[in-house]
Design a protein around this motif. Structure first.
Motif, mmCIF file in Angstrom:
data_model
loop_
_atom_site.group_PDB
_atom_site.id
_atom_site.type_symbol
_atom_site.label_atom_id
_atom_site.label_comp_id
_atom_site.label_asym_id
_atom_site.label_seq_id
_atom_site.Cartn_x
_atom_site.Cartn_y
_atom_site.Cartn_z
ATOM 1 N N ALA A 93 0.845 -1.199 0.000
ATOM 2 C CA ALA A 93 0.000 0.000 0.000
ATOM 3 C C ALA A 93 0.874 1.241 0.000
ATOM 4 O O ALA A 93 1.476 1.600 1.020
ATOM 5 C CB ALA A 93 -0.925 -0.009 1.208
ATOM 6 N N LEU A 94 0.939 1.889 -1.156
ATOM 7 C CA LEU A 94 1.661 3.159 -1.275
ATOM 8 C C LEU A 94 0.706 4.342 -1.183
ATOM 9 O O LEU A 94 1.015 5.436 -1.628
ATOM 10 C CB LEU A 94 2.406 3.209 -2.613
ATOM 11 N N SER A 95 -0.446 4.108 -0.605
ATOM 12 C CA SER A 95 -1.531 5.090 -0.639
ATOM 13 C C SER A 95 -1.756 5.828 0.669
ATOM 14 O O SER A 95 -2.354 6.904 0.678
ATOM 15 C CB SER A 95 -2.838 4.389 -1.028
ATOM 16 N N ILE A 96 -1.312 5.272 1.782
ATOM 17 C CA ILE A 96 -1.716 5.798 3.088
ATOM 18 C C ILE A 96 -0.630 6.678 3.679
ATOM 19 O O ILE A 96 0.510 6.236 3.849
ATOM 20 C CB ILE A 96 -2.028 4.639 4.065
ATOM 21 N N GLU A 413 -5.291 -4.620 -9.100
ATOM 22 C CA GLU A 413 -5.822 -5.916 -9.517
ATOM 23 C C GLU A 413 -4.726 -6.849 -10.049
ATOM 24 O O GLU A 413 -4.753 -8.057 -9.797
ATOM 25 C CB GLU A 413 -6.891 -5.711 -10.584
ATOM 26 N N GLU A 414 -3.764 -6.289 -10.752
ATOM 27 C CA GLU A 414 -2.753 -7.137 -11.390
ATOM 28 C C GLU A 414 -1.494 -7.308 -10.544
ATOM 29 O O GLU A 414 -0.892 -8.385 -10.539
ATOM 30 C CB GLU A 414 -2.377 -6.552 -12.753
ATOM 31 N N GLN A 415 -1.082 -6.251 -9.845
ATOM 32 C CA GLN A 415 0.203 -6.283 -9.155
ATOM 33 C C GLN A 415 0.096 -6.100 -7.638
ATOM 34 O O GLN A 415 1.114 -6.135 -6.941
ATOM 35 C CB GLN A 415 1.128 -5.197 -9.730
ATOM 36 N N SER A 416 -1.103 -5.880 -7.108
ATOM 37 C CA SER A 416 -1.299 -5.658 -5.662
ATOM 38 C C SER A 416 -0.438 -4.512 -5.141
ATOM 39 O O SER A 416 0.128 -4.571 -4.054
ATOM 40 C CB SER A 416 -0.997 -6.944 -4.869
ATOM 41 N N VAL A 417 -0.341 -3.453 -5.937
ATOM 42 C CA VAL A 417 0.317 -2.206 -5.519
ATOM 43 C C VAL A 417 -0.737 -1.118 -5.576
ATOM 44 O O VAL A 417 -1.329 -0.873 -6.632
ATOM 45 C CB VAL A 417 1.506 -1.850 -6.432
ATOM 46 N N PHE A 418 -0.974 -0.479 -4.431
ATOM 47 C CA PHE A 418 -2.042 0.512 -4.347
ATOM 48 C C PHE A 418 -1.448 1.905 -4.227
ATOM 49 O O PHE A 418 -0.866 2.269 -3.211
ATOM 50 C CB PHE A 418 -2.945 0.204 -3.142
ATOM 51 N N ILE A 433 2.543 8.414 -4.416
ATOM 52 C CA ILE A 433 3.053 7.295 -3.635
ATOM 53 C C ILE A 433 3.646 7.818 -2.339
ATOM 54 O O ILE A 433 4.138 8.948 -2.273
ATOM 55 C CB ILE A 433 4.106 6.471 -4.411
ATOM 56 N N VAL A 434 3.579 6.997 -1.287
ATOM 57 C CA VAL A 434 4.225 7.334 -0.021
ATOM 58 C C VAL A 434 5.622 6.725 -0.004
ATOM 59 O O VAL A 434 5.899 5.734 -0.701
ATOM 60 C CB VAL A 434 3.414 6.851 1.196
ATOM 61 N N LEU A 435 6.498 7.312 0.806
ATOM 62 C CA LEU A 435 7.911 6.953 0.786
ATOM 63 C C LEU A 435 8.414 6.449 2.136
ATOM 64 O O LEU A 435 9.621 6.416 2.374
ATOM 65 C CB LEU A 435 8.740 8.168 0.354
ATOM 66 N N THR A 436 7.508 6.042 3.005
ATOM 67 C CA THR A 436 7.905 5.662 4.363
ATOM 68 C C THR A 436 8.071 4.165 4.560
ATOM 69 O O THR A 436 8.512 3.728 5.623
ATOM 70 C CB THR A 436 6.859 6.169 5.377
ATOM 71 N N LYS A 443 11.446 -1.050 -3.409
ATOM 72 C CA LYS A 443 12.027 -1.612 -4.632
ATOM 73 C C LYS A 443 11.074 -2.614 -5.281
ATOM 74 O O LYS A 443 10.885 -2.604 -6.506
ATOM 75 C CB LYS A 443 13.356 -2.287 -4.321
ATOM 76 N N GLU A 444 10.455 -3.474 -4.477
ATOM 77 C CA GLU A 444 9.508 -4.447 -5.004
ATOM 78 C C GLU A 444 8.322 -3.753 -5.669
ATOM 79 O O GLU A 444 7.871 -4.166 -6.751
ATOM 80 C CB GLU A 444 9.030 -5.362 -3.880
ATOM 81 N N ALA A 445 7.829 -2.688 -5.053
ATOM 82 C CA ALA A 445 6.704 -1.947 -5.629
ATOM 83 C C ALA A 445 7.079 -1.351 -6.977
ATOM 84 O O ALA A 445 6.299 -1.416 -7.945
ATOM 85 C CB ALA A 445 6.248 -0.859 -4.669
ATOM 86 N N CYS A 446 8.268 -0.771 -7.076
ATOM 87 C CA CYS A 446 8.709 -0.181 -8.339
ATOM 88 C C CYS A 446 8.872 -1.256 -9.417
ATOM 89 O O CYS A 446 8.532 -1.037 -10.593
ATOM 90 C CB CYS A 446 10.019 0.573 -8.138
ATOM 91 N N ASP A 447 9.388 -2.425 -9.041
ATOM 92 C CA ASP A 447 9.525 -3.523 -10.000
ATOM 93 C C ASP A 447 8.156 -3.953 -10.531
ATOM 94 O O ASP A 447 7.988 -4.212 -11.735
ATOM 95 C CB ASP A 447 10.221 -4.722 -9.344
#
Length: 465
Positions: A93-96, A413-418, A433-436, A443-447
């Motif tokens: 979750a890069l949303s909160i 839906e496809e990558q489980s990155v929010f 995106i959040v950076l904390t 790194k995994e989220a960016c990939d």
């Protein structure tokens, strides 16, 4: 004698009231009481619902117009998104905007010790003054005092979170049916709080190519005779930008020209990267009155404690009536909880190394994400200078027919990155995106985002054909 009436006896009381002498009374307040000699009660009491002129059908209770008009754009958009993560991939979750959510950024040792001491001392369990505990206000004033711009405890009001501080500032400055100016993109709570007061919001634009500085022509074009204040956010949510002193001075010139006060949301104060310096509007302004809001949520990593503050900067003594209004409005909530207030003096003594470590982590993630996302066809990240966010543009030529809502929803839906669609901030075509989070998750989220974009990018296909 006094006889307390239960609900089942209500109908009988009405009948009795009609038959007793004039010196008997029914008094209805929070309960119903009968005076006089009441000796018997019949078992065949008429049902309350069968009383004359009593409609037995239920009637819906209306909500207030204020409550129905209240609207949070982020909640509205997110809750209406069809979010179904890929079950084969763990959600990232890069949303909160909560720095505690990943568990990798704990509060400081000084914070823990201060809370423990306040609890053990046992003197902070009661009500406190509505503007806040004196020692806590003094500590906030001392923390933000500079050599040339002192702050006193009389300039500080403690509030229930920074959002509570913003609520008081908007409420004290803006009249119903007037307007305030807010940034686009900007934090949605400004709109939500203004609606409650019947205050219109008008948007001024930020410029992504100029590190999200204010478009001053846009700002000035929105001002009219019903404009009551300008809200700024520096360092910025959602942009992560930090303005230079020169730019702040230009903003202040516009405010001074139109005789407008500024509400400066500085909850991310001093959360700036290694090559950047933070300037507070309150410290820089010499003529424009400024209400600065802040709190423990971000720099001290304790958003759930709901500790915020307002600092009044008023070198020309233009806010005397506003101070009175703030004092009055603070009596609605009576400030944040007493335990956290008692701990504030100790919390603000947190060692500088704690802040440096937090920023080192966020800046590292910012550089990692900026490098990775810049290399992806169709994405245009804007490198932040502080706070804890990054805005990323979506090129419509590469992703035709896919706006920021569709992009972020399909990415889940496809990558489980929010990621949060920037439509939440009145700025479609971007996502935030959040950076904390831990670096390995960043790194995994960016990939995963790269995998998603490689799959859906159309420009490469067009060129190849």
């Amino acid at each position: 004698m006094w006889h307390t009436v239960c609900e089942q006896e209500f109908a009988l009381l009405i009948k009795l009231y009609r038959s007793v002498s004039v010196d008997h009374q029914i008094i209805a307040a929070t309960g119903v009481f009968v005076t006089g000699q009441i000796n018997t009660m019949s078992d065949d009491t008429e049902s309350y619902h069968n009383l004359p002129n009593c409609d037995s059908q239920p009637h819906p209770v209306k909500a207030s117009r204020c409550s129905l008009d209240t609207f949070n754009p982020v909640r509205n958009i997110v809750e209406n998104m069809r979010i179904a993560p890929n079950p084969a991939k763990k959600m990232i979750a890069l949303s909160i905007g909560d720095p505690t959510i990943f568990g990798n950024l704990p509060v400081s040792e000084e914070t823990v010790t201060s809370i423990q001491h306040a609890m053990a001392e046992g003197r902070c369990h009661g009500y406190l003054p509505s503007q806040g505990l004196g020692a806590a206000r003094e500590a906030v004033a001392r923390h933000f005092t500079t050599e040339h711009v002192p702050v006193t405890s009389d300039d500080v009001i403690l509030t229930s979170g920074c959002s509570g501080a913003l609520d008081l500032c908007i409420g004290v400055l803006a009249e119903r049916n007037h307007n305030i100016l807010i940034p686009r993109p900007g934090f949605s709570i400004y709109q939500t709080l203004s609606i409650v007061y019947g205050v219109e919001v008008k948007y001024y634009d930020l410029l992504p190519a100029e590190n999200w500085e204010i478009d001053l022509l846009s700002l000035e074009s929105q001002i009219d005779d019903k404009t009551d204040a300008i809200i700024v956010c520096n360092p910025s949510n959602p942009c992560g930008s930090v303005w230079t002193k020169a730019h702040i001075l230009r903003i202040l010139q516009v405010a001074e020209k139109h005789k407008l006060p500024i509400i400066s949301d500085e909850v991310y104060a001093d959360m700036v990267f290694s090559d950047t310096r933070f300037y507070s509007f309150g410290q820089v302004s010499t003529k424009v009155p400024v209400l600065v809001t802040g709190g423990l949520a971000k720099r001290w990593l304790a958003p759930g404690w709901r500790v915020g503050w307002i600092m009044v900067y008023d070198k020309m003594r233009q806010l005397e009536e506003v101070r009175k209004g703030l004092s009055n409005m603070s009596q609605r909530i009576l400030g944040p909880n007493s335990l956290c207030q008692a701990a504030i003096p100790g919390i603000l003594q947190t060692h500088e190394s704690f802040y440096r470590e937090t920023i080192r982590h966020i800046e590292g993630n910012a550089r990692l994400a900026f490098t990775a996302l810049s290399a992806i066809e169709g994405l245009q990240p804007v490198m932040p200078s502080g706070a804890m966010y990054m805005m990323v543009g979506i090129d419509p030529l590469v992703f035709p027919g896919m706006d920021d809502l569709a992009f972020t929803q399909l990415l889940v839906e496809e990558q489980s990155v929010f990621c949060l669609p920037a439509k939440c901030f009145q700025y479609p075509g971007y996502f935030r995106i959040v950076l904390t989070l831990p670096a390995e998750q960043m790194k995994e989220a960016c990939d995963r985002i790269k995998q998603f974009c490689d799959k859906h990018a159309h420009l490469k296909t067009i060129i190849e054909n």
